[in-house]
Design a protein around this motif. Structure first.
Motif, mmCIF file in Angstrom:
data_model
loop_
_atom_site.group_PDB
_atom_site.id
_atom_site.type_symbol
_atom_site.label_atom_id
_atom_site.label_comp_id
_atom_site.label_asym_id
_atom_site.label_seq_id
_atom_site.Cartn_x
_atom_site.Cartn_y
_atom_site.Cartn_z
ATOM 1 N N VAL A 1 86.227 29.194 72.030
ATOM 2 C CA VAL A 1 86.846 28.262 70.654
ATOM 3 C C VAL A 1 85.827 27.364 70.377
ATOM 4 O O VAL A 1 84.904 27.018 70.876
ATOM 5 C CB VAL A 1 87.849 27.161 71.329
ATOM 6 C CG1 VAL A 1 87.938 25.947 70.264
ATOM 7 C CG2 VAL A 1 88.690 27.829 71.656
ATOM 8 N N GLY A 2 85.636 27.606 68.944
ATOM 9 C CA GLY A 2 84.106 26.836 68.236
ATOM 10 C C GLY A 2 82.850 27.648 68.398
ATOM 11 O O GLY A 2 81.738 26.961 68.520
ATOM 12 N N SER A 3 83.315 28.997 68.283
ATOM 13 C CA SER A 3 81.980 29.418 68.460
ATOM 14 C C SER A 3 82.430 30.813 67.588
ATOM 15 O O SER A 3 83.461 31.413 66.953
ATOM 16 C CB SER A 3 81.425 30.204 69.791
ATOM 17 O OG SER A 3 82.891 31.141 70.629
ATOM 18 N N SER A 4 81.703 31.438 67.721
ATOM 19 C CA SER A 4 81.814 33.082 67.094
ATOM 20 C C SER A 4 81.840 34.039 68.106
ATOM 21 O O SER A 4 82.092 35.313 67.831
ATOM 22 C CB SER A 4 80.163 33.709 66.517
ATOM 23 O OG SER A 4 79.712 33.064 67.229
ATOM 24 N N LEU A 5 82.004 33.814 69.752
ATOM 25 C CA LEU A 5 82.452 35.065 70.653
ATOM 26 C C LEU A 5 83.170 35.806 70.244
ATOM 27 O O LEU A 5 84.127 34.956 69.889
ATOM 28 C CB LEU A 5 82.212 34.334 72.100
ATOM 29 C CG LEU A 5 80.971 34.020 72.587
ATOM 30 C CD1 LEU A 5 81.310 32.907 73.840
ATOM 31 C CD2 LEU A 5 79.725 35.094 72.853
#
Length: 391
Positions: free
Chosen positions: A287-291
């Motif tokens: 969440v809140g990342s490009s992972l």
């Protein structure tokens, strides 16, 4: 007097004007939230704002509500608390969720070693009450091996000497929470925690209703991710679900991502106890990342079409933020918006005993707010009256 939203400083007193404002209990149309020194001074009709107060008119269609409070957030912004159980790790997680309207949260450590628990407790004691960190949620390791979910079986434990004392250190870490299986801890364990100011939630458990009720009598007040990691409801065996939906002393967390719980079950939960359901994210570092993939205590977790799962197909937390949970509650479960907003703010605040200062826009509360557009997406958040635009 108009307030420029791009102004580098926010006046100590100002007014936010919006088409609709939800104060945690009821709606106000064409109204303003008055903010003074980081606190809510009240909600008034737009035409009743004092002339000497700087005003900011929010865009047409904007909804203002109390900032969201997440009781169960494992990670965000690429950070997993189990990997980084430090004050900096907690700050990074809280910061990642801020853009989604979350102004207060409990970073959550899932089942791990006692040493890792000690690290997380020490970090929480150093930061609780700051940077949106309200406390710490320790989920496990004293849970049922029959309901592990994604928790590593080799780290699920039975309590031993010193464990309850270690968890009682959470009393100095803001408003903190422990999830456990009451059938897996000795008599007096729950009561010791609750009498020392640590909240207890029932989860990852097979406890029958009578065991749940004994835990409630000892002070347990929550149920963790209702419907998940617990037996299904039965007419002859109501268990955790039946007790959670009928016992007023219990607040149940609910993951509304369209994956963990069917929308009909969401509606059932709210119909049974509208003011006793708290939306939670169970969020992971994606969440809140490009992972798209990360390691969770030795298991690889992959994000596919919004679903986080291990190679074996076990759900591994959620790729969910609080604003999306609110949208899902309205659009998938067809709940009234006010019920969804309350479940994201006032209900979790009340569960934590913080409802005089959070989850509400009544006079004297902290000026922690979220502004949503017509699609219920976050425009901005305010923490202590200071605006933080979505980036």
């Amino acid at each position: 007097m108009s307030l420029d939203p791009n102004h580098p400083g926010t006046p100590p007193q100002h007014a936010l004007l919006a088409r609709r404002i939800f104060d945690g209990t009821r709606w106000h149309d064409d109204a303003a939230v008055l903010i003074r020194d980081g606190l809510v001074a009240g909600v008034r009709r737009s035409g009743e704002v004092p002339g000497d107060w700087p005003q900011q008119n929010l865009p047409a269609g904007t909804i203002v509500a109390p900032g969201f409070i997440d009781l169960q957030v494992n990670g965000g912004g690429g950070v997993l608390l189990n990997d980084q159980p430090t004050a900096d790790g907690m700050r990074a997680i809280a910061r990642a969720h801020r853009r989604f309207g979350t102004t207060g949260c409990l970073p959550t450590l899932i089942t791990d070693t006692r040493e890792r628990m000690a690290d997380a407790i020490a970090a929480a004691r150093s930061i609780a009450g700051h940077d949106g960190i309200l406390g710490l949620h320790i989920e496990g390791p004293f849970i049922s091996p029959k309901r592990p979910g994604v928790h590593p079986p080799d780290r699920i434990a039975e309590p031993r000497d010193g464990d309850v004392e270690q968890l009682c250190e959470l009393s100095g870490a803001g408003t903190s929470l422990v999830t456990l299986a009451p059938e897996c801890v000795p008599a007096g364990f729950v009561q010791t925690l609750t009498t020392n100011g640590v909240r207890v939630s029932i989860g990852h458990s097979e406890a029958p209703a009578d065991v749940v009720m004994r835990a409630v009598a000892d002070g347990a007040s929550g149920v963790t991710h209702l419907f998940n990691a617990m037996p299904p409801f039965s007419g002859r065996s109501p268990g955790i679900i039946g007790t959670a939906l009928t016992e007023e002393r219990l607040t149940a967390g609910l993951i509304v991502d369209g994956i963990h719980v069917d929308p009909i079950s969401v509606r059932l939960a709210f119909a049974a106890k509208r003011d006793g359901i708290a939306l939670v994210t169970d969020a992971m570092p994606s969440v809140g990342s490009s992972l798209q993939r990360f390691s969770l205590l030795g298991q690889t977790v992959t994000l596919v079409k919004g679903r986080l799962a291990t190679a074996g197909g076990t759900l591994a937390g959620a790729h969910l933020d609080m604003a999306s949970a609110v949208r899902n509650a309205v659009k998938l479960a067809e709940l009234p918006l006010e019920d969804a907003l309350r479940a994201a703010s006032l209900t979790p605040a009340r569960f934590l005993g913080l409802d005089r200062e959070r989850g509400t826009l009544t006079a004297g509360a902290r000026a922690d707010l979220v502004a949503l557009n017509a699609e219920l997406k976050v425009i901005a958040t305010w923490v202590d009256g200071q605006r933080e635009d979505v980036q």
